[in-house]
Design a protein around this motif. Structure first.
Motif, mmCIF file in Angstrom:
data_model
loop_
_atom_site.group_PDB
_atom_site.id
_atom_site.type_symbol
_atom_site.label_atom_id
_atom_site.label_comp_id
_atom_site.label_asym_id
_atom_site.label_seq_id
_atom_site.Cartn_x
_atom_site.Cartn_y
_atom_site.Cartn_z
ATOM 1 N N ARG A 47 0.837 -1.187 0.000
ATOM 2 C CA ARG A 47 0.000 0.000 0.000
ATOM 3 C C ARG A 47 0.875 1.242 0.000
ATOM 4 N NH1 ARG A 47 -1.385 2.945 4.813
ATOM 5 N NH2 ARG A 47 0.009 2.403 6.549
ATOM 6 N N VAL A 48 0.328 2.337 -0.516
ATOM 7 C CA VAL A 48 1.011 3.622 -0.441
ATOM 8 C C VAL A 48 0.646 4.260 0.891
ATOM 9 C CG1 VAL A 48 1.291 5.902 -1.453
ATOM 10 C CG2 VAL A 48 1.007 3.900 -2.938
ATOM 11 N N ALA A 49 1.653 4.506 1.722
ATOM 12 C CA ALA A 49 1.456 5.113 3.033
ATOM 13 C C ALA A 49 1.863 6.579 2.988
ATOM 14 C CB ALA A 49 2.286 4.371 4.083
ATOM 15 N N SER A 56 11.402 11.192 1.028
ATOM 16 C CA SER A 56 11.173 12.582 0.628
ATOM 17 C C SER A 56 9.707 12.699 0.248
ATOM 18 C CB SER A 56 12.081 12.987 -0.534
ATOM 19 O OG SER A 56 11.731 12.284 -1.705
ATOM 20 N N GLY A 57 9.204 13.906 0.193
ATOM 21 C CA GLY A 57 7.771 14.063 -0.037
ATOM 22 C C GLY A 57 6.989 13.552 1.157
ATOM 23 N N THR A 58 5.799 13.055 0.891
ATOM 24 C CA THR A 58 4.941 12.585 1.983
ATOM 25 C C THR A 58 4.432 11.160 1.796
ATOM 26 O OG1 THR A 58 2.992 13.523 0.891
ATOM 27 C CG2 THR A 58 4.149 14.932 2.481
ATOM 28 N N HIS A 59 4.742 10.529 0.642
ATOM 29 C CA HIS A 59 4.221 9.199 0.344
ATOM 30 C C HIS A 59 5.366 8.215 0.129
ATOM 31 C CE1 HIS A 59 0.830 11.816 -0.534
ATOM 32 N NE2 HIS A 59 0.030 10.765 -0.639
ATOM 33 N N TYR A 60 5.106 6.957 0.436
ATOM 34 C CA TYR A 60 6.094 5.901 0.248
ATOM 35 C C TYR A 60 5.362 4.569 0.185
ATOM 36 C CZ TYR A 60 5.377 5.505 5.316
ATOM 37 O OH TYR A 60 4.819 5.381 6.564
ATOM 38 N N LEU A 61 6.064 3.546 -0.267
ATOM 39 C CA LEU A 61 5.485 2.207 -0.354
ATOM 40 C C LEU A 61 5.732 1.451 0.942
ATOM 41 C CD1 LEU A 61 4.205 -0.132 -2.040
ATOM 42 C CD2 LEU A 61 6.548 -0.738 -2.709
ATOM 43 N N GLU A 62 4.663 0.893 1.505
ATOM 44 C CA GLU A 62 4.778 0.024 2.668
ATOM 45 C C GLU A 62 4.419 -1.392 2.249
ATOM 46 O OE1 GLU A 62 3.633 0.906 6.975
ATOM 47 O OE2 GLU A 62 1.890 -0.237 6.230
ATOM 48 N N VAL A 63 5.319 -2.326 2.519
ATOM 49 C CA VAL A 63 5.127 -3.728 2.151
ATOM 50 C C VAL A 63 4.982 -4.553 3.423
ATOM 51 C CG1 VAL A 63 6.085 -5.707 0.937
ATOM 52 C CG2 VAL A 63 6.524 -3.388 0.085
ATOM 53 N N THR A 64 3.944 -5.359 3.485
ATOM 54 C CA THR A 64 3.710 -6.237 4.630
ATOM 55 C C THR A 64 4.052 -7.671 4.251
ATOM 56 O OG1 THR A 64 1.948 -4.839 5.506
ATOM 57 C CG2 THR A 64 1.982 -7.129 6.229
ATOM 58 N N TYR A 65 4.911 -8.275 5.037
ATOM 59 C CA TYR A 65 5.256 -9.689 4.895
ATOM 60 C C TYR A 65 4.469 -10.461 5.946
ATOM 61 C CZ TYR A 65 9.603 -8.241 2.424
ATOM 62 O OH TYR A 65 10.536 -7.701 1.567
ATOM 63 N N PRO A 66 3.498 -11.270 5.560
ATOM 64 C CA PRO A 66 2.777 -12.059 6.569
ATOM 65 C C PRO A 66 3.669 -13.153 7.133
ATOM 66 C CG PRO A 66 2.087 -12.696 4.364
ATOM 67 C CD PRO A 66 2.999 -11.512 4.198
ATOM 68 N N ALA A 67 3.369 -13.605 8.332
ATOM 69 C CA ALA A 67 4.125 -14.701 8.938
ATOM 70 C C ALA A 67 4.095 -15.916 8.015
ATOM 71 C CB ALA A 67 3.533 -15.055 10.300
ATOM 72 N N GLY A 68 5.273 -16.470 7.741
ATOM 73 C CA GLY A 68 5.361 -17.633 6.875
ATOM 74 C C GLY A 68 5.229 -17.332 5.401
ATOM 75 N N PRO A 245 9.872 -15.883 9.587
ATOM 76 C CA PRO A 245 9.407 -16.354 10.896
ATOM 77 C C PRO A 245 8.260 -15.548 11.486
ATOM 78 C CG PRO A 245 11.424 -15.102 11.127
ATOM 79 C CD PRO A 245 11.179 -15.231 9.655
ATOM 80 N N ALA A 246 8.093 -14.320 11.029
ATOM 81 C CA ALA A 246 7.079 -13.463 11.645
ATOM 82 C C ALA A 246 6.582 -12.441 10.646
ATOM 83 C CB ALA A 246 7.682 -12.743 12.867
ATOM 84 N N ALA A 247 5.426 -11.864 10.936
ATOM 85 C CA ALA A 247 4.923 -10.764 10.109
ATOM 86 C C ALA A 247 5.814 -9.547 10.328
ATOM 87 C CB ALA A 247 3.489 -10.441 10.489
ATOM 88 N N GLN A 248 6.145 -8.852 9.252
ATOM 89 C CA GLN A 248 6.951 -7.646 9.378
ATOM 90 C C GLN A 248 6.746 -6.768 8.148
ATOM 91 O OE1 GLN A 248 10.906 -9.101 10.056
ATOM 92 N NE2 GLN A 248 11.064 -10.122 8.102
ATOM 93 N N LYS A 249 7.341 -5.572 8.178
ATOM 94 C CA LYS A 249 7.139 -4.598 7.113
ATOM 95 C C LYS A 249 8.473 -4.152 6.539
ATOM 96 C CE LYS A 249 2.812 -2.834 9.074
ATOM 97 N NZ LYS A 249 1.949 -3.494 8.080
ATOM 98 N N LEU A 250 8.397 -3.599 5.318
ATOM 99 C CA LEU A 250 9.545 -3.013 4.635
ATOM 100 C C LEU A 250 9.040 -1.781 3.903
ATOM 101 C CD1 LEU A 250 12.593 -3.702 3.739
ATOM 102 C CD2 LEU A 250 11.547 -4.467 1.606
ATOM 103 N N TRP A 251 9.904 -0.758 3.756
ATOM 104 C CA TRP A 251 9.489 0.476 3.099
ATOM 105 C C TRP A 251 10.394 0.816 1.931
ATOM 106 C CZ3 TRP A 251 10.140 0.732 8.665
ATOM 107 C CH2 TRP A 251 8.932 0.527 9.351
ATOM 108 N N VAL A 252 9.797 1.389 0.891
ATOM 109 C CA VAL A 252 10.500 1.741 -0.349
ATOM 110 C C VAL A 252 10.071 3.130 -0.782
ATOM 111 C CG1 VAL A 252 10.659 1.191 -2.824
ATOM 112 C CG2 VAL A 252 10.779 -0.649 -1.134
ATOM 113 N N ASP A 253 11.001 3.893 -1.366
ATOM 114 C CA ASP A 253 10.668 5.230 -1.866
ATOM 115 C C ASP A 253 11.597 5.597 -3.020
ATOM 116 O OD1 ASP A 253 9.257 7.595 -2.017
ATOM 117 O OD2 ASP A 253 9.798 8.300 -0.020
ATOM 118 N N ASN A 254 11.139 6.527 -3.839
ATOM 119 C CA ASN A 254 11.942 7.221 -4.858
ATOM 120 C C ASN A 254 12.726 6.288 -5.779
ATOM 121 O OD1 ASN A 254 11.267 9.939 -4.435
ATOM 122 N ND2 ASN A 254 12.549 9.996 -2.617
#
Length: 264
Positions: A47-49, A56-68, A245-254
């Motif tokens: 999703r775009v967060a 930079s700016g106000t928007h970025y990509l948020e990626v959710t990795y579900p557990a497993g 091993p667990a749910a976690q997030k990663l962020w990407v921009d530009n």
């Protein structure tokens, strides 16, 4: 600080190649949507967060990795393609990140079939069907060291002789420490692939982290036919067959993808 595209291209020997803007594709997520990505969008995982976390700016990509599981992928095609492509983007791991992940890839499909490089995990390239060049982190570490991860025709096969998994190198590559991306900060990752002349082993790839060249691999033969070109970029969030091993997030921009020439 964010460096202008023209400066980045000059620093790493990229050329505008022909008149006009060398940019192939740029995504800063400020549109608030993922409409620019025709393949892979999964609202449950990407999703775009908005907010101050943006590089930079106000928007970025948020990626959710579900557990497993993993975070899926986002692919942008640019057919029929190019013989040299440079990609620049920013990635951020949270403070509690665990394990490794694939990060970004440049795909080589046939100029008459943009899908010929898709779904090729475990398959061995033949020289006229596909190749893949990725940047990944090793699975051991939180995250592990950054590496090339490449599918190419002369790559070493697995013991069964018919299976291929991406290779970090062939012994001719050079990596310069440190290669581990710290958690809790934005890192600038740049990746450049230059294809070989079909009858020669003169292809190369290079990796920069935060403006310093950390990986070089030359003498590569990605293809035996000019029917293969670099024609897709993929943000790829795979944690391997067993997932994580667990749910976690990663962020990407530009993200910026541009035409390039052999680095000087």
């Amino acid at each position: 600080p964010v460096r202008p595209l023209a400066l980045l291209l000059a620093l790493y020997g990229c050329s505008s190649a022909s008149a006009g803007d060398p940019t192939i594709f740029a995504e800063d997520f400020e549109s608030g949507t993922l409409a620019a990505w025709p393949d892979g969008v999964d609202p449950a995982r990407q999703r775009v967060a908005t907010g101050p976390l943006a590089q930079s700016g106000t928007h970025y990509l948020e990626v959710t990795y579900p557990a497993g599981g993993d975070g899926g992928w986002l692919t942008r095609f640019f057919m029929p393609g190019y013989d040299s492509v440079y990609v620049s983007y920013y990635v951020r791991f949270p403070e509690d990140w665990v394990g490794g992940t694939k990060l970004i890839g440049l795909f080589g499909a046939r100029t008459d079939d943009q899908w010929s490089a898709s779904g090729k995990a475990g398959l061995c390239p033949q020289g006229s069907d596909f190749f893949i060049a990725m940047v990944v982190t090793e699975p051991a570490g939180d995250p592990g060291p950054t590496r090339f991860f490449t599918y190419y025709p002369t790559m070493t096969r697995e013991p069964d002789g018919v299976t291929c998994w991406g290779r970090y190198g062939d012994g001719s590559e050079t990596y310069v420490e440190p290669l581990t991306l710290s958690r809790g900060v934005w890192h600038h990752v740049e990746f450049m692939v230059t294809l070989n002349t079909p009858d020669k082993s003169n292809g190369s790839q290079q990796l920069w982290i935060d403006g310093v060249r950390r990986g070089s691999w030359s003498g590569l033969a990605f293809r035996s036919s000019a029917a293969l070109r670099l024609n897709a970029v993929q943000l790829t969030f795979n944690r391997g067959i067993s997932g994580g091993p667990a749910a976690q997030k990663l962020w990407v921009d530009n993200l910026v993808v541009a035409r390039g020439s052999q680095p000087r």
